[in-house]
Scaffold this motif. Structure first.
Motif, PDB file in Angstrom:
ATOM      1  N   ALA A  88       1.266  -1.475  -0.093  1.00  0.00           N
ATOM      2  CA  ALA A  88       0.002   0.078   0.506  1.00  0.00           C
ATOM      3  C   ALA A  88       0.698   1.221  -0.050  1.00  0.00           C
ATOM      4  CB  ALA A  88      -1.536   0.342   1.123  1.00  0.00           C
ATOM      5  N   LEU A  89       2.142   1.276   1.150  1.00  0.00           N
ATOM      6  CA  LEU A  89       2.663   1.856   0.359  1.00  0.00           C
ATOM      7  C   LEU A  89       3.669   2.098  -0.703  1.00  0.00           C
ATOM      8  CD1 LEU A  89       4.415   4.778   2.445  1.00  0.00           C
ATOM      9  CD2 LEU A  89       6.164   2.682   3.199  1.00  0.00           C
ATOM     10  N   ARG A  90       3.981   0.862  -1.128  1.00  0.00           N
ATOM     11  CA  ARG A  90       4.580   1.772  -2.162  1.00  0.00           C
ATOM     12  C   ARG A  90       3.050   2.293  -3.631  1.00  0.00           C
ATOM     13  NH1 ARG A  90       5.931  -2.982  -2.531  1.00  0.00           N
ATOM     14  NH2 ARG A  90       8.102  -2.523  -1.784  1.00  0.00           N
ATOM     15  N   ARG A  91       1.864   1.508  -3.312  1.00  0.00           N
ATOM     16  CA  ARG A  91       1.408   2.292  -4.018  1.00  0.00           C
ATOM     17  C   ARG A  91       1.045   3.819  -4.598  1.00  0.00           C
ATOM     18  NH1 ARG A  91      -1.692  -2.755  -3.620  1.00  0.00           N
ATOM     19  NH2 ARG A  91      -2.670  -1.819  -1.842  1.00  0.00           N
ATOM     20  N   GLN A  92       1.246   3.543  -2.923  1.00  0.00           N
ATOM     21  CA  GLN A  92       1.077   5.484  -2.387  1.00  0.00           C
ATOM     22  C   GLN A  92       2.205   6.098  -3.439  1.00  0.00           C
ATOM     23  OE1 GLN A  92      -2.246   6.712  -1.420  1.00  0.00           O
ATOM     24  NE2 GLN A  92      -2.165   8.965  -2.149  1.00  0.00           N
ATOM     25  N   ALA A  93       2.930   5.511  -3.166  1.00  0.00           N
ATOM     26  CA  ALA A  93       4.529   6.259  -3.542  1.00  0.00           C
ATOM     27  C   ALA A  93       4.278   7.001  -4.868  1.00  0.00           C
ATOM     28  CB  ALA A  93       5.498   5.857  -2.660  1.00  0.00           C
ATOM     29  N   GLN A  94       4.294   5.193  -5.186  1.00  0.00           N
ATOM     30  CA  GLN A  94       4.033   5.940  -7.350  1.00  0.00           C
ATOM     31  C   GLN A  94       2.701   6.478  -7.950  1.00  0.00           C
ATOM     32  OE1 GLN A  94       3.696   1.896  -7.352  1.00  0.00           O
ATOM     33  NE2 GLN A  94       6.479   0.936  -7.747  1.00  0.00           N
ATOM     34  N   LEU A  95       1.490   6.907  -6.525  1.00  0.00           N
ATOM     35  CA  LEU A  95       0.709   7.538  -7.609  1.00  0.00           C
ATOM     36  C   LEU A  95       1.610   9.144  -6.843  1.00  0.00           C
ATOM     37  CD1 LEU A  95      -2.540   5.719  -5.986  1.00  0.00           C
ATOM     38  CD2 LEU A  95      -1.925   5.766  -8.292  1.00  0.00           C
ATOM     39  N   GLU A  96       1.911   9.319  -5.992  1.00  0.00           N
ATOM     40  CA  GLU A  96       2.320  10.480  -5.713  1.00  0.00           C
ATOM     41  C   GLU A  96       3.315  10.908  -6.629  1.00  0.00           C
ATOM     42  OE1 GLU A  96       2.099  11.270  -1.225  1.00  0.00           O
ATOM     43  OE2 GLU A  96       0.019  10.424  -1.595  1.00  0.00           O
ATOM     44  N   ASP A  97       4.226  10.754  -7.393  1.00  0.00           N
ATOM     45  CA  ASP A  97       5.709  10.538  -7.386  1.00  0.00           C
ATOM     46  C   ASP A  97       6.571  11.159  -6.317  1.00  0.00           C
ATOM     47  OD1 ASP A  97       7.356   9.791  -9.579  1.00  0.00           O
ATOM     48  OD2 ASP A  97       7.498  12.446 -10.103  1.00  0.00           O
ATOM     49  N   ARG A  98       6.722  10.018  -5.641  1.00  0.00           N
ATOM     50  CA  ARG A  98       7.645  10.641  -4.615  1.00  0.00           C
ATOM     51  C   ARG A  98       7.915   8.786  -3.722  1.00  0.00           C
ATOM     52  NH1 ARG A  98       3.519  13.173  -0.365  1.00  0.00           N
ATOM     53  NH2 ARG A  98       5.994  13.135   1.134  1.00  0.00           N
ATOM     54  N   SER A  99       8.872   9.384  -2.810  1.00  0.00           N
ATOM     55  CA  SER A  99       9.069   7.972  -2.202  1.00  0.00           C
ATOM     56  C   SER A  99       8.728   7.199  -0.929  1.00  0.00           C
ATOM     57  CB  SER A  99      10.994   8.114  -1.159  1.00  0.00           C
ATOM     58  OG  SER A  99      11.255   9.123  -1.083  1.00  0.00           O
ATOM     59  N   MET A 100       9.067   6.257  -0.840  1.00  0.00           N
ATOM     60  CA  MET A 100       8.065   5.680   0.661  1.00  0.00           C
ATOM     61  C   MET A 100       8.711   6.170   1.521  1.00  0.00           C
ATOM     62  SD  MET A 100       8.200   1.635  -0.594  1.00  0.00           S
ATOM     63  CE  MET A 100       7.360   0.994   0.768  1.00  0.00           C
ATOM     64  N   GLN A 101      10.112   6.107   1.519  1.00  0.00           N
ATOM     65  CA  GLN A 101      10.310   7.051   2.787  1.00  0.00           C
ATOM     66  C   GLN A 101       9.336   8.736   2.934  1.00  0.00           C
ATOM     67  OE1 GLN A 101      15.048   7.300   3.843  1.00  0.00           O
ATOM     68  NE2 GLN A 101      14.146   8.722   4.529  1.00  0.00           N
ATOM     69  N   ASP A 102       9.698   9.056   1.794  1.00  0.00           N
ATOM     70  CA  ASP A 102       9.032  10.828   1.934  1.00  0.00           C
ATOM     71  C   ASP A 102       7.414  10.282   2.994  1.00  0.00           C
ATOM     72  OD1 ASP A 102      11.277  12.249   1.551  1.00  0.00           O
ATOM     73  OD2 ASP A 102      10.475  12.364  -0.627  1.00  0.00           O
ATOM     74  N   VAL A 103       6.689   9.668   1.896  1.00  0.00           N
ATOM     75  CA  VAL A 103       5.433   9.351   1.879  1.00  0.00           C
ATOM     76  C   VAL A 103       5.267   8.866   3.723  1.00  0.00           C
ATOM     77  CG1 VAL A 103       2.892   7.789   1.143  1.00  0.00           C
ATOM     78  CG2 VAL A 103       4.921   8.965  -0.666  1.00  0.00           C
ATOM     79  N   ALA A 104       5.853   8.179   4.138  1.00  0.00           N
ATOM     80  CA  ALA A 104       5.987   7.517   5.397  1.00  0.00           C
ATOM     81  C   ALA A 104       5.877   9.039   6.544  1.00  0.00           C
ATOM     82  CB  ALA A 104       6.872   6.409   5.681  1.00  0.00           C
ATOM     83  N   ARG A 105       7.401   9.514   6.213  1.00  0.00           N
ATOM     84  CA  ARG A 105       7.437  10.685   7.020  1.00  0.00           C
ATOM     85  C   ARG A 105       6.360  11.422   6.803  1.00  0.00           C
ATOM     86  NH1 ARG A 105      12.665  13.491   5.234  1.00  0.00           N
ATOM     87  NH2 ARG A 105      12.210  14.464   7.605  1.00  0.00           N
ATOM     88  N   GLN A 106       5.428  11.779   5.882  1.00  0.00           N
ATOM     89  CA  GLN A 106       4.431  13.158   5.867  1.00  0.00           C
ATOM     90  C   GLN A 106       3.216  12.305   6.793  1.00  0.00           C
ATOM     91  OE1 GLN A 106       3.001  14.630   2.626  1.00  0.00           O
ATOM     92  NE2 GLN A 106       1.298  15.232   3.046  1.00  0.00           N
ATOM     93  N   ALA A 107       2.824  11.010   6.828  1.00  0.00           N
ATOM     94  CA  ALA A 107       2.133  10.079   7.160  1.00  0.00           C
ATOM     95  C   ALA A 107       2.238  10.470   8.939  1.00  0.00           C
ATOM     96  CB  ALA A 107       1.775   9.157   7.166  1.00  0.00           C
ATOM     97  N   ILE A 108       3.317  10.607   9.301  1.00  0.00           N
ATOM     98  CA  ILE A 108       3.793  10.958  11.076  1.00  0.00           C
ATOM     99  C   ILE A 108       3.875  11.793  10.933  1.00  0.00           C
ATOM    100  CG2 ILE A 108       5.763   9.968  12.254  1.00  0.00           C
ATOM    101  CD1 ILE A 108       6.786   7.564  10.835  1.00  0.00           C
ATOM    102  N   ARG A 109       4.320  12.544  10.058  1.00  0.00           N
ATOM    103  CA  ARG A 109       3.956  13.991  10.680  1.00  0.00           C
ATOM    104  C   ARG A 109       2.449  14.296  11.210  1.00  0.00           C
ATOM    105  NH1 ARG A 109       8.758  15.250   7.741  1.00  0.00           N
ATOM    106  NH2 ARG A 109       6.949  15.362   5.545  1.00  0.00           N
ATOM    107  N   GLU A 110       2.386  14.230  10.051  1.00  0.00           N
ATOM    108  CA  GLU A 110       0.717  14.473  10.367  1.00  0.00           C
ATOM    109  C   GLU A 110      -0.123  13.989  11.387  1.00  0.00           C
ATOM    110  OE1 GLU A 110      -1.355  13.891   6.524  1.00  0.00           O
ATOM    111  OE2 GLU A 110      -0.049  14.552   5.064  1.00  0.00           O
ATOM    112  N   TYR A 111       0.288  12.709  11.514  1.00  0.00           N
ATOM    113  CA  TYR A 111      -0.362  12.029  12.864  1.00  0.00           C
ATOM    114  C   TYR A 111       0.016  12.453  13.925  1.00  0.00           C
ATOM    115  CZ  TYR A 111      -0.951   7.907  16.475  1.00  0.00           C
ATOM    116  OH  TYR A 111      -1.539   7.625  17.257  1.00  0.00           O
ATOM    117  N   VAL A 112       1.528  12.627  14.157  1.00  0.00           N
ATOM    118  CA  VAL A 112       1.557  14.452  15.488  1.00  0.00           C
ATOM    119  C   VAL A 112       0.727  14.924  16.044  1.00  0.00           C
ATOM    120  CG1 VAL A 112       3.544  14.492  16.330  1.00  0.00           C
ATOM    121  CG2 VAL A 112       3.651  11.480  15.610  1.00  0.00           C
ATOM    122  N   GLU A 113       1.037  15.916  14.366  1.00  0.00           N
ATOM    123  CA  GLU A 113      -0.365  16.685  14.315  1.00  0.00           C
ATOM    124  C   GLU A 113      -1.270  16.574  14.750  1.00  0.00           C
ATOM    125  OE1 GLU A 113      -0.852  20.686  11.658  1.00  0.00           O
ATOM    126  OE2 GLU A 113       0.729  19.575  11.225  1.00  0.00           O
TER     127      GLU A 113
END
Length: 65
Positions: A12-37
């Protein structure tokens, strides 16, 4: 830090990263930031309500009638 994901989570993370043309790490880091906020705000709001709500309980009770 090592993050272990299930195969389904990694896919799921890989698919999302591909959809957004971003790395899996970038998508995961953003998700963590949003969760904490979001959860930090909710915790702060809960603390404020716990401390202030009793102060206005009588007025709120009257408004509810």
């Amino acid at each position: 830090m090592t993050l272990r994901l299930t195969d389904e989570e990694a896919d799921a993370l890989r698919r999302q990263a591909q959809l957004e043309d971003r790395s899996m790490q970038d998508v995961a880091r953003q998700a963590i930031r949003e969760y904490v906020e979001v959860h930090s705000r909710a915790e702060l709001l809960d603390r404020v309500l716990d401390s202030e709500l009793p102060r206005y309980a009588e007025a709120l009770e009257r408004l509810g009638q």
